[in-house]
Design a protein around this motif. Structure first.
Motif, PDB file in Angstrom:
ATOM      1  N   MET A 136       2.927  -7.604 -19.161  1.00 37.97           N
ATOM      2  CA  MET A 136       1.816  -7.649 -18.216  1.00 37.97           C
ATOM      3  C   MET A 136       1.136  -6.287 -18.222  1.00 37.97           C
ATOM      4  SD  MET A 136       3.525  -9.532 -14.955  1.00 37.97           S
ATOM      5  CE  MET A 136       4.118 -11.207 -15.070  1.00 37.97           C
ATOM      6  N   VAL A 137      -0.169  -6.316 -18.106  1.00 32.74           N
ATOM      7  CA  VAL A 137      -0.950  -5.082 -18.079  1.00 32.74           C
ATOM      8  C   VAL A 137      -1.926  -5.158 -16.898  1.00 32.74           C
ATOM      9  CG1 VAL A 137      -0.773  -4.625 -20.546  1.00 32.74           C
ATOM     10  CG2 VAL A 137      -2.649  -6.035 -19.702  1.00 32.74           C
ATOM     11  N   GLN A 138      -2.549  -4.036 -16.618  1.00 37.00           N
ATOM     12  CA  GLN A 138      -3.566  -3.932 -15.574  1.00 37.00           C
ATOM     13  C   GLN A 138      -3.053  -4.458 -14.229  1.00 37.00           C
ATOM     14  OE1 GLN A 138      -7.545  -5.151 -16.664  1.00 37.00           O
ATOM     15  NE2 GLN A 138      -7.224  -4.587 -18.813  1.00 37.00           N
ATOM     16  N   PHE A 139      -1.897  -3.964 -13.836  1.00 32.15           N
ATOM     17  CA  PHE A 139      -1.318  -4.366 -12.552  1.00 32.15           C
ATOM     18  C   PHE A 139      -2.251  -4.037 -11.390  1.00 32.15           C
ATOM     19  CE2 PHE A 139       2.606  -3.953 -15.081  1.00 32.15           C
ATOM     20  CZ  PHE A 139       3.153  -5.205 -14.844  1.00 32.15           C
ATOM     21  N   ASP A 140      -3.010  -2.947 -11.531  1.00 32.01           N
ATOM     22  CA  ASP A 140      -3.923  -2.574 -10.449  1.00 32.01           C
ATOM     23  C   ASP A 140      -4.993  -3.648 -10.231  1.00 32.01           C
ATOM     24  OD1 ASP A 140      -4.954  -1.874 -12.975  1.00 32.01           O
ATOM     25  OD2 ASP A 140      -5.946  -0.061 -12.244  1.00 32.01           O
ATOM     26  N   ASN A 141      -5.541  -4.174 -11.315  1.00 29.60           N
ATOM     27  CA  ASN A 141      -6.552  -5.232 -11.192  1.00 29.60           C
ATOM     28  C   ASN A 141      -5.938  -6.525 -10.657  1.00 29.60           C
ATOM     29  OD1 ASN A 141      -8.625  -3.614 -12.165  1.00 29.60           O
ATOM     30  ND2 ASN A 141      -8.251  -4.195 -14.282  1.00 29.60           N
ATOM     31  N   ALA A 142      -4.770  -6.865 -11.135  1.00 28.00           N
ATOM     32  CA  ALA A 142      -4.085  -8.071 -10.654  1.00 28.00           C
ATOM     33  C   ALA A 142      -3.778  -7.937  -9.166  1.00 28.00           C
ATOM     34  CB  ALA A 142      -2.805  -8.302 -11.451  1.00 28.00           C
ATOM     35  N   TYR A 143      -3.316  -6.765  -8.751  1.00 27.87           N
ATOM     36  CA  TYR A 143      -3.005  -6.541  -7.335  1.00 27.87           C
ATOM     37  C   TYR A 143      -4.254  -6.683  -6.467  1.00 27.87           C
ATOM     38  CZ  TYR A 143      -1.922  -4.399  -2.928  1.00 27.87           C
ATOM     39  OH  TYR A 143      -1.783  -4.177  -1.581  1.00 27.87           O
ATOM     40  N   GLN A 167       0.830  -1.211   0.000  1.00 27.17           N
ATOM     41  CA  GLN A 167       0.000   0.000   0.000  1.00 27.17           C
ATOM     42  C   GLN A 167       0.862   1.257   0.000  1.00 27.17           C
ATOM     43  OE1 GLN A 167      -3.279   0.323  -0.463  1.00 27.17           O
ATOM     44  NE2 GLN A 167      -3.421  -1.895  -0.676  1.00 27.17           N
ATOM     45  N   LYS A 168       1.979   1.199   0.706  1.00 27.36           N
ATOM     46  CA  LYS A 168       2.895   2.348   0.712  1.00 27.36           C
ATOM     47  C   LYS A 168       3.456   2.576  -0.692  1.00 27.36           C
ATOM     48  CE  LYS A 168       4.238   2.078   5.543  1.00 27.36           C
ATOM     49  NZ  LYS A 168       5.308   1.785   6.511  1.00 27.36           N
ATOM     50  N   ALA A 169       3.769   1.501  -1.392  1.00 29.69           N
ATOM     51  CA  ALA A 169       4.285   1.621  -2.767  1.00 29.69           C
ATOM     52  C   ALA A 169       3.230   2.239  -3.678  1.00 29.69           C
ATOM     53  CB  ALA A 169       4.704   0.251  -3.304  1.00 29.69           C
ATOM     54  N   ILE A 170       1.979   1.854  -3.483  1.00 30.77           N
ATOM     55  CA  ILE A 170       0.893   2.403  -4.303  1.00 30.77           C
ATOM     56  C   ILE A 170       0.719   3.884  -4.021  1.00 30.77           C
ATOM     57  CG2 ILE A 170      -1.617   2.355  -4.667  1.00 30.77           C
ATOM     58  CD1 ILE A 170      -1.408  -0.733  -4.175  1.00 30.77           C
ATOM     59  N   LEU A 171       0.718   4.247  -2.752  1.00 30.15           N
ATOM     60  CA  LEU A 171       0.554   5.657  -2.389  1.00 30.15           C
ATOM     61  C   LEU A 171       1.719   6.504  -2.887  1.00 30.15           C
ATOM     62  CD1 LEU A 171      -0.862   5.319   1.231  1.00 30.15           C
ATOM     63  CD2 LEU A 171      -2.100   6.010  -0.827  1.00 30.15           C
ATOM     64  N   ALA A 172       2.915   5.965  -2.842  1.00 32.76           N
ATOM     65  CA  ALA A 172       4.102   6.700  -3.295  1.00 32.76           C
ATOM     66  C   ALA A 172       4.064   6.950  -4.797  1.00 32.76           C
ATOM     67  CB  ALA A 172       5.376   5.938  -2.924  1.00 32.76           C
ATOM     68  N   GLY A 173       3.416   6.071  -5.529  1.00 28.32           N
ATOM     69  CA  GLY A 173       3.364   6.205  -6.992  1.00 28.32           C
ATOM     70  C   GLY A 173       2.409   7.263  -7.477  1.00 28.32           C
ATOM     71  N   GLY A 174       1.408   7.572  -6.673  1.00 29.05           N
ATOM     72  CA  GLY A 174       0.420   8.569  -7.070  1.00 29.05           C
ATOM     73  C   GLY A 174      -0.363   8.136  -8.293  1.00 29.05           C
ATOM     74  N   LYS A 205       2.711  -2.439  -9.913  1.00 25.91           N
ATOM     75  CA  LYS A 205       3.699  -3.464 -10.246  1.00 25.91           C
ATOM     76  C   LYS A 205       4.649  -3.649  -9.062  1.00 25.91           C
ATOM     77  CE  LYS A 205       6.949  -2.730 -13.481  1.00 25.91           C
ATOM     78  NZ  LYS A 205       7.592  -2.649 -14.813  1.00 25.91           N
ATOM     79  N   GLN A 206       5.116  -2.545  -8.491  1.00 22.68           N
ATOM     80  CA  GLN A 206       5.972  -2.592  -7.305  1.00 22.68           C
ATOM     81  C   GLN A 206       5.212  -3.199  -6.121  1.00 22.68           C
ATOM     82  OE1 GLN A 206       9.211  -1.985  -6.898  1.00 22.68           O
ATOM     83  NE2 GLN A 206       9.066  -2.520  -4.737  1.00 22.68           N
ATOM     84  N   ALA A 207       3.933  -2.877  -6.009  1.00 23.65           N
ATOM     85  CA  ALA A 207       3.110  -3.400  -4.915  1.00 23.65           C
ATOM     86  C   ALA A 207       2.988  -4.925  -4.987  1.00 23.65           C
ATOM     87  CB  ALA A 207       1.729  -2.754  -4.937  1.00 23.65           C
ATOM     88  N   LEU A 208       2.887  -5.466  -6.181  1.00 22.95           N
ATOM     89  CA  LEU A 208       2.829  -6.928  -6.329  1.00 22.95           C
ATOM     90  C   LEU A 208       4.114  -7.584  -5.820  1.00 22.95           C
ATOM     91  CD1 LEU A 208       1.067  -7.148  -9.788  1.00 22.95           C
ATOM     92  CD2 LEU A 208       0.257  -8.224  -7.678  1.00 22.95           C
ATOM     93  N   THR A 209       5.241  -6.965  -6.104  1.00 22.69           N
ATOM     94  CA  THR A 209       6.520  -7.477  -5.619  1.00 22.69           C
ATOM     95  C   THR A 209       6.581  -7.391  -4.092  1.00 22.69           C
ATOM     96  OG1 THR A 209       7.588  -6.805  -7.672  1.00 22.69           O
ATOM     97  CG2 THR A 209       9.023  -7.218  -5.812  1.00 22.69           C
ATOM     98  N   GLU A 210       6.154  -6.268  -3.547  1.00 22.80           N
ATOM     99  CA  GLU A 210       6.147  -6.075  -2.086  1.00 22.80           C
ATOM    100  C   GLU A 210       5.199  -7.069  -1.412  1.00 22.80           C
ATOM    101  OE1 GLU A 210       8.058  -4.236  -0.218  1.00 22.80           O
ATOM    102  OE2 GLU A 210       9.045  -3.130  -1.823  1.00 22.80           O
ATOM    103  N   LEU A 211       4.064  -7.310  -2.024  1.00 19.67           N
ATOM    104  CA  LEU A 211       3.089  -8.259  -1.485  1.00 19.67           C
ATOM    105  C   LEU A 211       3.684  -9.655  -1.430  1.00 19.67           C
ATOM    106  CD1 LEU A 211       0.153  -8.748  -0.508  1.00 19.67           C
ATOM    107  CD2 LEU A 211      -0.447  -9.124  -2.914  1.00 19.67           C
ATOM    108  N   CYS A 212       4.363 -10.044  -2.480  1.00 15.03           N
ATOM    109  CA  CYS A 212       5.006 -11.358  -2.523  1.00 15.03           C
ATOM    110  C   CYS A 212       6.064 -11.480  -1.427  1.00 15.03           C
ATOM    111  CB  CYS A 212       5.626 -11.612  -3.898  1.00 15.03           C
ATOM    112  SG  CYS A 212       6.376 -13.242  -4.042  1.00 15.03           S
ATOM    113  N   LEU A 213       6.897 -10.472  -1.290  1.00 17.30           N
ATOM    114  CA  LEU A 213       7.936 -10.487  -0.253  1.00 17.30           C
ATOM    115  C   LEU A 213       7.332 -10.572   1.145  1.00 17.30           C
ATOM    116  CD1 LEU A 213      10.434  -7.792  -1.611  1.00 17.30           C
ATOM    117  CD2 LEU A 213      10.823 -10.252  -1.414  1.00 17.30           C
TER     118      LEU A 213
END
Length: 165
Positions: A135-142, A27-34, A43-51
Motif C-alpha cells: 500500500m502506498v500514499q497512506f496520507d491520501n487514503a487517510y 490525529q495524535k498518531a499523525i502528529l507523533a510521526g512528524g 498507516k498507524q492513523a488508519l488503524t486508529e481510525l478503524c478502531l
C-alpha cells in the motif's frame, strides 16, 4: 422502559455519541510521526481510525438495539451487521458510507496481518493500489477515509436515534 434502559437515556447517549471525534487518536498518531515518518504515521492513523469507528459504532448499536454479547461480537462482520440492522427495520447498506466501513476494516486488517500488502478485496479501491503490491500514499487514503467514515458514523447515529425515539 424498554429492555432495561429507558428510551430517553438511550436517546441521550446516542445524541452524545454524535459529538465524538473519530479522528482524535488518529490525529495524535499523525502528529507523533512528524514529517519524517509521514507515511508510517498515516498507516498507524488508519488503524486508529478503524478502531475508533468500530468501538463507537458498537457502543451505539449495542445501546440502540439492546444487543447480547454474542450479537455484539457478530456485528463486526458485514453480513451480520446487515442482518441485525434489517431485524430492526434499517437497511444498513443504504446508509451512505456502508462500504467505507468495510474498506476501512479491510485496510486495517491488511496493515496488521499482511504487512500492508494490497489484497484482492482492496485492489483498485484507490487508483494507486494494485493487488500484491505494498500500500502506498497512506496520507491520501487517510484523508479520504477519515471524511467518509465520519459521515457514515453520523448517518448511522441518525438512523439509530430515529429508531429509539
Amino acid at each position: 422502559m424498554v429492555d432495561g434502559v429507558a428510551p430517553l437515556d438511550k436517546l441521550q447517549f446516542l445524541t452524545q455519541l454524535k459529538s465524538v471525534d473519530l479522528t482524535e487518536q488518529a490525529q495524535k498518531a499523525i502528529l507523533a510521526g512528524g514529517k519524517a515518518g509521514r507515511q508510517e504515521s498515516h498507516k498507524q492513523a488508519l488503524t486508529e481510525l478503524c478502531l475508533s469507528f468500530e468501538d463507537h459504532f458498537l457502543e451505539a448499536v449495542t445501546t440502540a438495539f439492546d444487543l447480547f454479547p454474542a450479537q455484539v461480537k457478530k456485528i463486526r462482520y458485514k453480513k451480520d451487521r446487515v442482518r441485525i440492522f434489517k431485524a430492526h427495520g434499517i437497511d444498513y447498506m443504504a446508509i451512505d458510507g456502508a462500504d467505507t466501513a468495510q474498506v476501512l476494516a479491510q485496510i486495517a486488517q491488511a496493515i496488521h496481518y499482511d504487512d500492508a500488502i494490497v489484497t484482492n478485496d482492496l485492489h483498485n479501491i484507490f487508483p494507486f493500489w494494485k493487488e500484491g503490491f505494498p500500500m502506498v500514499q497512506f496520507d491520501n487514503a487517510y484523508k479520504i477515509l477519515s471524511e467518509d467514515i465520519t459521515i457514515h458514523y453520523q448517518m448511522v447515529l441518525d438512523q439509530l436515534i430515529a429508531t429509539v425515539k
